[in-house]
Design an enzyme around this catalytic site. Structure first.
Site: not given
Length: 556
Positions: A46, A120, A156, A297, A302
């Site tokens: 699409e 569509k 779609c 870091l 996380d």
């Protein structure tokens, strides 16, 4: 055009397109066509010319005109170069009646010109979609004849409505073809497959599902092209990568059937989500024009997971990690961060923030005189770290990644203009409990393709130690938040399921705690409105999917 044949060779092209890159998108389509010189028909996703979703770009007449000009160039190329006819998607101008919305069209091109157009019908208006705002719906359906086969194109969302497939069947369709721009979420494959199989059983027709792959802003497109016939899956593409799925369409006893083709087994749960996060992170960074990233870091789980995702997406040479210790940073966190950076093979620098903390303490001493230290001083440390990382980002030309997870974003357990700084957040839609399971999965596996090292890349101590922001002495996340397994179940009920407080309490949670979590969720809306984008992997993502007011006094 009308020559009858008994066998046709179709190819489903799983393409990674970029919104607005019309020349690049056209070249991707032509490259896929050149790779299949013996095929009869190449089917693309699409809006593969414009990129999906174009959002309000589709309301700009100049943009629609440029897409249509690109369509004409592609059509001409099918006459200049040998190869298959092609189904492509593009915005297409509608009637000149004052409505600026174009149609969302799927177009058959071949022999140098446009051969057929389908528009569509059903425009989605939920979750990340608001297509009625930017497109005009078609009011009828019809088939497109192609070498003895009537093609029934459902763009779609049309696949989700039985009446569209039924209308095409009654119009004489022999096959159903579904060009898709369908974003990833954890349960999407089961949902797509159920709809596709239902359409094949209702109509008796084979169905070909063609989806794009790659990331576009917050959305991830997993590809996952497949072929279904008689309620069964007969072919499937790999996920999250460009791929061409070839199949034979054969006429048997007067009906066209889709023959067996390659059938790729798809990953599930943590493997699926991790690959989606890598894809979304890689494409957002690269399509935004960046090659490198920088992140703090901390030695926590996380940031370790974000570093691993970035390395798998970009390669270790493009990931720069920085430790930013304060007086409250433990030696264990420093050691853990270094061990993680070593395992990932990334550059690690250290920037002490204590001089800046002291300078701010001195600057504000007069105004703060007589007031005890509180969350203000904690937030100041976070904002100093965010400022340092943004400076590194500016100076070195790297995109800064932020590392907050969905649990923290939901509750506001994050500092605006501090640890929320950054251009992209890979964990924005990942609850903390999922962070733990993704780390364990990555230590025991490696997605294909991935650019990071084999083996364990996140030290076990990072996974097992109690989470802490380390902004005061002996701080633990559970000083401010419920245990994450409890918190995440409550949040899932509030966010994904939109359950009432009473309904969530009935699942075994203390009702006072549920009310407290809901209050935190509502109060943090202003932070989320200012947060970095991140890849959508759940059903309800903060942003497009869930739009709450910032000023909100409703309480249950």
């Amino acid at each position: 055009m009308d020559t009858m044949v008994e066998r046709l060779h179709f190819v489903l092209a799983q393409l990674n397109q970029t919104v607005g890159d019309l020349p690049g998108n056209a070249e991707t389509i032509l490259r896929a066509r050149r790779a299949q010189p013996d095929a009869d028909l190449l089917i693309c996703p699409e809006l593969c010319i414009s990129g999906y979703p174009p959002e309000d770009l589709s309301l700009r007449p100049a943009y629609v005109a440029a897409c249509e000009a690109t369509l004409e160039e592609l059509a001409k190329a099918t006459g200049d170069e040998p190869g298959p006819w092609v189904i492509v998607g593009t915005p297409m101008a509608s009637e000149d009646d004052g409505d600026p919305r174009p149609y969302n069209a799927a177009v058959l091109i071949g022999d140098g010109k446009v051969q057929g157009i389908t528009r569509k019908v059903c425009l989605p208006n939920y979750g990340p979609f608001d297509e009625p705002r930017t497109f005009r719906p078609a009011t009828d359906v019809d088939v497109i004849p192609f070498r003895g086969v009537n093609l029934g194109l459902m763009v779609c969302e049309d696949m989700w409505f039985p009446e569209v497939a039924d209308g095409l069947h009654k119009a004489g369709a022999d096959v159903l073809i579904v060009p898709h721009g369908s974003p990833f979420r954890r349960t999407v494959h089961e949902e797509r497959m159920a709809q596709a199989k239902a359409r094949t059983l209702e109509t008796g027709l084979p169905l070909m599902f063609v989806n794009q792959c790659g990331g576009q802003d917050e959305l991830i497109f997993d590809g996952g092209c497949f072929v279904a016939d008689k309620g069964e899956l007969v072919g499937a593409s790999p996920l999250f990568e460009e791929h061409s799925l070839a199949l034979e369409l054969t006429k048997v006893d007067g009906a066209w059937r889709a023959g067996p083709t390659s059938l790729t087994a798809w990953p599930t749960e943590d493997a699926l989500i991790y690959q989606a996060l890598v894809t979304g992170t890689r494409d957002y960074i690269r399509k935004s024009g960046f090659k490198d990233v920088v992140l703090g870091l901390s030695g926590g789980i996380d940031s370790a997971l974000v570093a691993a995702i970035a390395v798998d997406a970009l390669g270790p040479e493009h990931v720069h990690c920085v430790r930013l210790p304060s007086r409250y940073t433990s030696e264990g966190s420093m050691v853990d961060a270094e061990a993680c950076a070593t395992a990932l093979g990334v550059r690690l620098d250290t920037v002490e923030i204590e001089p800046a903390v002291g300078a701010f303490d001195g600057m504000l001493e007069g105004i703060f005189d007589g007031r005890a230290p509180d969350v203000t001083e904690e937030n100041l440390q976070s904002r100093i770290r965010g400022t340092a990382l943004m400076a590194i980002s500016n100076k070195l030309g790297s995109m800064m990644l932020t590392t907050g997870n969905k649990s923290e974003m939901a509750c506001g357990y994050a500092t605006l203009y501090g640890d929320m700084n950054g251009g992209f957040n890979p964990l924005k839609d990942v609850y903390k409990t999922r962070v733990f399971s993704l780390c364990r999965w990555r230590n025991g596996a490696k997605p294909d393709p991935a650019l990071g090292p084999d083996g364990a890349v996140i030290p076990e101590v990072i996974i097992t130690k109690p989470p802490s922001a380390e902004l005061r002495e002996d701080q633990k996340d559970e000083d401010s938040l419920p245990p994450y397994d409890v918190l995440d179940d409550i949040l899932h009920g509030l966010v994904e399921e939109e359950l009432s407080v009473d309904a969530i309490a009935e699942r075994g949670h203390d009702i006072t705690l549920v009310r407290r979590v809901q209050t935190m969720l509502y109060r943090a809306e202003y932070k989320r409105k200012q947060s970095a984008p991140g890849p959508k992997v759940s059903r309800r993502y903060f942003g497009r999917d869930r739009r709450y007011p910032i000023v909100n006094r409703f309480k249950e």
